[in-house]
Design a protein around this motif. Structure first.
Motif, PDB file in Angstrom:
ATOM      1  N   ALA A 325       0.843  -1.186   0.000  1.00  0.00           N
ATOM      2  CA  ALA A 325       0.000   0.000   0.000  1.00  0.00           C
ATOM      3  C   ALA A 325       0.883   1.242   0.000  1.00  0.00           C
ATOM      4  N   PRO A 326       0.547   2.253  -0.804  1.00  0.00           N
ATOM      5  CA  PRO A 326       1.370   3.467  -0.840  1.00  0.00           C
ATOM      6  C   PRO A 326       1.413   4.163   0.514  1.00  0.00           C
ATOM      7  N   ASP A 327       2.505   4.855   0.765  1.00  0.00           N
ATOM      8  CA  ASP A 327       2.666   5.686   1.964  1.00  0.00           C
ATOM      9  C   ASP A 327       2.528   4.883   3.247  1.00  0.00           C
ATOM     10  N   THR A 328       2.985   3.631   3.239  1.00  0.00           N
ATOM     11  CA  THR A 328       2.998   2.802   4.441  1.00  0.00           C
ATOM     12  C   THR A 328       4.376   2.163   4.572  1.00  0.00           C
ATOM     13  N   ASP A 329       4.606   1.539   5.725  1.00  0.00           N
ATOM     14  CA  ASP A 329       5.865   0.824   5.946  1.00  0.00           C
ATOM     15  C   ASP A 329       5.815  -0.609   5.439  1.00  0.00           C
ATOM     16  N   GLU A 330       4.738  -0.980   4.772  1.00  0.00           N
ATOM     17  CA  GLU A 330       4.592  -2.344   4.274  1.00  0.00           C
ATOM     18  C   GLU A 330       5.723  -2.714   3.320  1.00  0.00           C
ATOM     19  N   ARG A 331       6.241  -1.723   2.610  1.00  0.00           N
ATOM     20  CA  ARG A 331       7.290  -2.020   1.634  1.00  0.00           C
ATOM     21  C   ARG A 331       8.584  -2.514   2.284  1.00  0.00           C
ATOM     22  N   PHE A 332       8.733  -2.318   3.594  1.00  0.00           N
ATOM     23  CA  PHE A 332       9.927  -2.772   4.308  1.00  0.00           C
ATOM     24  C   PHE A 332       9.762  -4.166   4.898  1.00  0.00           C
ATOM     25  N   ASP A 333       8.586  -4.764   4.803  1.00  0.00           N
ATOM     26  CA  ASP A 333       8.289  -6.043   5.446  1.00  0.00           C
ATOM     27  C   ASP A 333       9.226  -7.127   4.909  1.00  0.00           C
ATOM     28  N   PRO A 334      10.046  -7.760   5.775  1.00  0.00           N
ATOM     29  CA  PRO A 334      10.995  -8.775   5.290  1.00  0.00           C
ATOM     30  C   PRO A 334      10.322 -10.038   4.781  1.00  0.00           C
ATOM     31  N   ALA A 335       9.038 -10.232   5.079  1.00  0.00           N
ATOM     32  CA  ALA A 335       8.335 -11.410   4.577  1.00  0.00           C
ATOM     33  C   ALA A 335       7.932 -11.254   3.116  1.00  0.00           C
ATOM     34  N   TYR A 396       9.692  -3.254  -2.544  1.00  0.00           N
ATOM     35  CA  TYR A 396      10.140  -4.553  -2.015  1.00  0.00           C
ATOM     36  C   TYR A 396      11.550  -4.375  -1.453  1.00  0.00           C
ATOM     37  N   VAL A 397      11.666  -3.540  -0.461  1.00  0.00           N
ATOM     38  CA  VAL A 397      12.985  -3.128   0.031  1.00  0.00           C
ATOM     39  C   VAL A 397      13.764  -4.305   0.590  1.00  0.00           C
ATOM     40  N   ALA A 398      13.098  -5.204   1.318  1.00  0.00           N
ATOM     41  CA  ALA A 398      13.809  -6.336   1.914  1.00  0.00           C
ATOM     42  C   ALA A 398      14.382  -7.248   0.824  1.00  0.00           C
ATOM     43  N   SER A 399      13.626  -7.466  -0.249  1.00  0.00           N
ATOM     44  CA  SER A 399      14.150  -8.258  -1.372  1.00  0.00           C
ATOM     45  C   SER A 399      15.387  -7.591  -1.957  1.00  0.00           C
ATOM     46  N   ARG A 400      15.322  -6.283  -2.153  1.00  0.00           N
ATOM     47  CA  ARG A 400      16.469  -5.562  -2.706  1.00  0.00           C
ATOM     48  C   ARG A 400      17.675  -5.677  -1.783  1.00  0.00           C
ATOM     49  N   ASP A 401      17.453  -5.522  -0.493  1.00  0.00           N
ATOM     50  CA  ASP A 401      18.565  -5.589   0.452  1.00  0.00           C
ATOM     51  C   ASP A 401      19.188  -6.981   0.486  1.00  0.00           C
ATOM     52  N   ARG A 402      18.347  -8.018   0.457  1.00  0.00           N
ATOM     53  CA  ARG A 402      18.881  -9.384   0.498  1.00  0.00           C
ATOM     54  C   ARG A 402      19.694  -9.686  -0.758  1.00  0.00           C
TER      55      ARG A 402
END
Length: 528
Positions: A325-335, A396-402
């Motif tokens: 969802a835009p403007d949420t922290d969901e994009r950081f979710d490592p799952a 999908y920040v966690a995917s990018r970081d991994r």
């Protein structure tokens, strides 16, 4: 409709597959029809080059835009012959074969020709009945890990037929390339105006509806593939392809359709994806390993060119979590994942084992962080975009970081990312920490603009002005149309961003808007 039923609808029989790929010879003599029109109206193509062979493609369609999706072909198998030669006059033929074009595969053929020599130019052609195809040119890959001094490639994406002409492909076909990499949005699923949009070319009424059924996907591909400039680029070089969203529908993620869709239920969407994947395979030069099984298709794969470059072709649509969802922290979710766990492991393990100097990720959507700027500084020009785009690796920040953390930890040599989707040219550093401009640069990203999608474009817009102001790792931004032409050797990777002044008028000239160079061992592209 259950998944089993969808799989049944999408299945291709083993016999049809074997006949259509040339794995088995045609044991039954089928009478070829008498063609009143050219059955090779969609041209010829080659792809998935290996050191010992390539896939040769064509699709028989004497009436390519026929509403039923059969291209004017009878609903029965038809024999096709192919020849491969070392010379364009076919005096030194090295391979001949027979394939049966079946209605189950839209009368497409995918001749998987082996036994060829590494890094050799070959010519090929098809014949059915009394009709001969145009002659195509292809090239095998160099032998794995053998010394390779240099290679050349172009990459492209996003070719909306009604938005303009595919003139960029004519210029691409005139270059001397080893491969073309296509990064998705080969077609768009949208209905097409009766006047052909910017092309002012009348199309049949059945193109007005959004593409959902197998027949419509087949005719949509047929319309696109009648373009002579697209045919020229396919006939000139082997292509390596992957899809993005519009080959199915806009912004789909895994088993989740977009919000505004005529196929909102999961069973409806999977049936649609089944049809879309089938038509994609039928119309591109892919190996039988990519034949879809219902709504599933294996597209991530790897190609090695001597000791110089290895290309990891990704699928960032089929296995991803739904968009955040835009403007949420969901994009950081490592799952959450963009690639799925299996593809992520395949990628990192493969890049770890690579012995190539340049290690390439050929994929769909922008990787480097791009703050759109409007929220960061209210004084910056606004373009209706705020924050971060969720249909990118920013979602999908966690995917990018991994993945990029893994690339850094493993010391992968010269990682370079090729990206499509965004209808913009962009050069960016992929950073270890975007909050710190001085943090380590892990990889270089080259984003290519569209062939035609979005119309003529311009040099820069408000989004670019705002984005350049707040993203110090972004070095270049441009929204004209065209493609990217690359030359690489052991010392450097050179990228020429080729642009056209117009796609709404035919025969536009091409110029190089900018050239960026990545030096061996120094991640980050610099203006030449």
């Amino acid at each position: 409709m259950g998944r089993r039923r969808i799989l049944q609808l999408g299945g291709v029989s083993a016999a049809a597959l074997a006949l259509g790929t040339g794995v088995l010879p045609a044991e039954q003599a089928y009478a070829a029809p008498k063609y009143q029109n050219n059955p090779f109206s969609l041209g010829v193509a080659s792809g998935d080059p290996l050191p010992d062979g390539v896939v040769l493609w064509t699709r028989l369609a004497p009436d390519p835009l026929a509403e039923d999706g059969h291209g004017g072909m009878p609903l029965r198998p038809v024999p096709v012959q192919y020849e491969v030669a070392e010379d364009e006059a076919f005096r030194r033929v090295v391979r001949r074969g027979n394939i049966v074009a079946t209605p189950e595969l839209g009368h497409s053929v995918h001749a998987e020709v082996g036994g060829l020599r590494p890094r050799r130019e070959y010519f090929y052609r098809f014949r059915t009945g009394d009709a001969d195809s145009p002659v195509g040119r292809t090239k095998t890959a160099p032998a794995r890990h053998t010394p390779l001094a240099s290679m050349a490639l172009a990459f492209a994406s996003c070719q909306a037929w009604p938005d303009g002409f595919f003139t960029a492909y004519r210029h691409m076909a005139a270059e001397d390339l080893d491969i073309v990499v296509h990064l998705g949005d080969y077609i768009y699923e949208y209905g097409i105006p009766a006047n052909g949009g910017a092309r002012k070319q009348t199309v049949p009424d059945h193109f007005a509806t959004e593409t959902v059924s197998l027949a419509r996907y087949r005719t949509q591909y047929a319309l696109y593939k009648t373009d002579p400039d697209l045919q020229a680029a396919h006939a000139a070089f082997p292509w390596i392809v992957t899809l993005d969203d519009h080959e199915v529908e806009n912004n789909w993620s895994g088993q989740t359709p977009e919000g505004n869709t005529p196929t909102p239920r999961p069973d409806q969407f999977l049936e649609r994806r089944t049809s879309a994947f089938r038509a994609y395979y039928e119309n591109l030069p892919l190996r039988s390993t990519s034949v879809p099984t219902g709504p599933d298709m294996r597209l991530y794969r790897r190609f090695t060119f001597g000791d110089l470059a290895e290309f990891n072709v990704l699928d960032t649509r089929q296995y991803r979590s739904p968009m955040a969802a835009p403007d949420t922290d969901e994009r950081f979710d490592p799952a959450r994942t963009l690639t799925g766990g299996q593809q992520e492991k395949w990628l990192l393990d493969g890049m770890t084992a690579s012995r190539s100097r340049w290690n390439v990720l050929a994929q769909q959507i922008r990787v480097a962080q791009f703050d759109h700027g409007s929220e960061t500084d209210p004084a910056l020009p606004k373009d209706g975009w705020e924050g971060f785009g969720m249909d990118s690796w920013d979602g999908y920040v966690a995917s990018r970081d991994r993945i990029f953390g893994g690339i850094a930890e493993r010391g992968v040599s010269n990682p370079v990312v090729l990206t499509g989707d965004w209808h913009r040219n962009l050069v960016a550093d992929i950073k270890a920490d975007y909050r710190d401009p001085n943090s380590r640069t892990i990889a270089s990203e080259l984003v290519g603009t569209s062939i035609s999608s979005g119309g003529n474009g311009q040099d820069i817009d408000n989004l670019g002005r705002a984005g350049l102001a707040v993203n110090p790792h972004v070095k270049f931004y441009n929204i004209q149309r065209g493609y990217v032409s690359c030359r690489l050797d052991a010392q450097s990777w050179r990228s020429d961003f080729k642009v056209l002044p117009s796609v709404t008028t035919p025969d536009a000239p091409v110029t190089t808007r900018a050239t960026y160079v990545i030096e061996d061992g120094r991640p980050g592209a610099e203006l030449a």
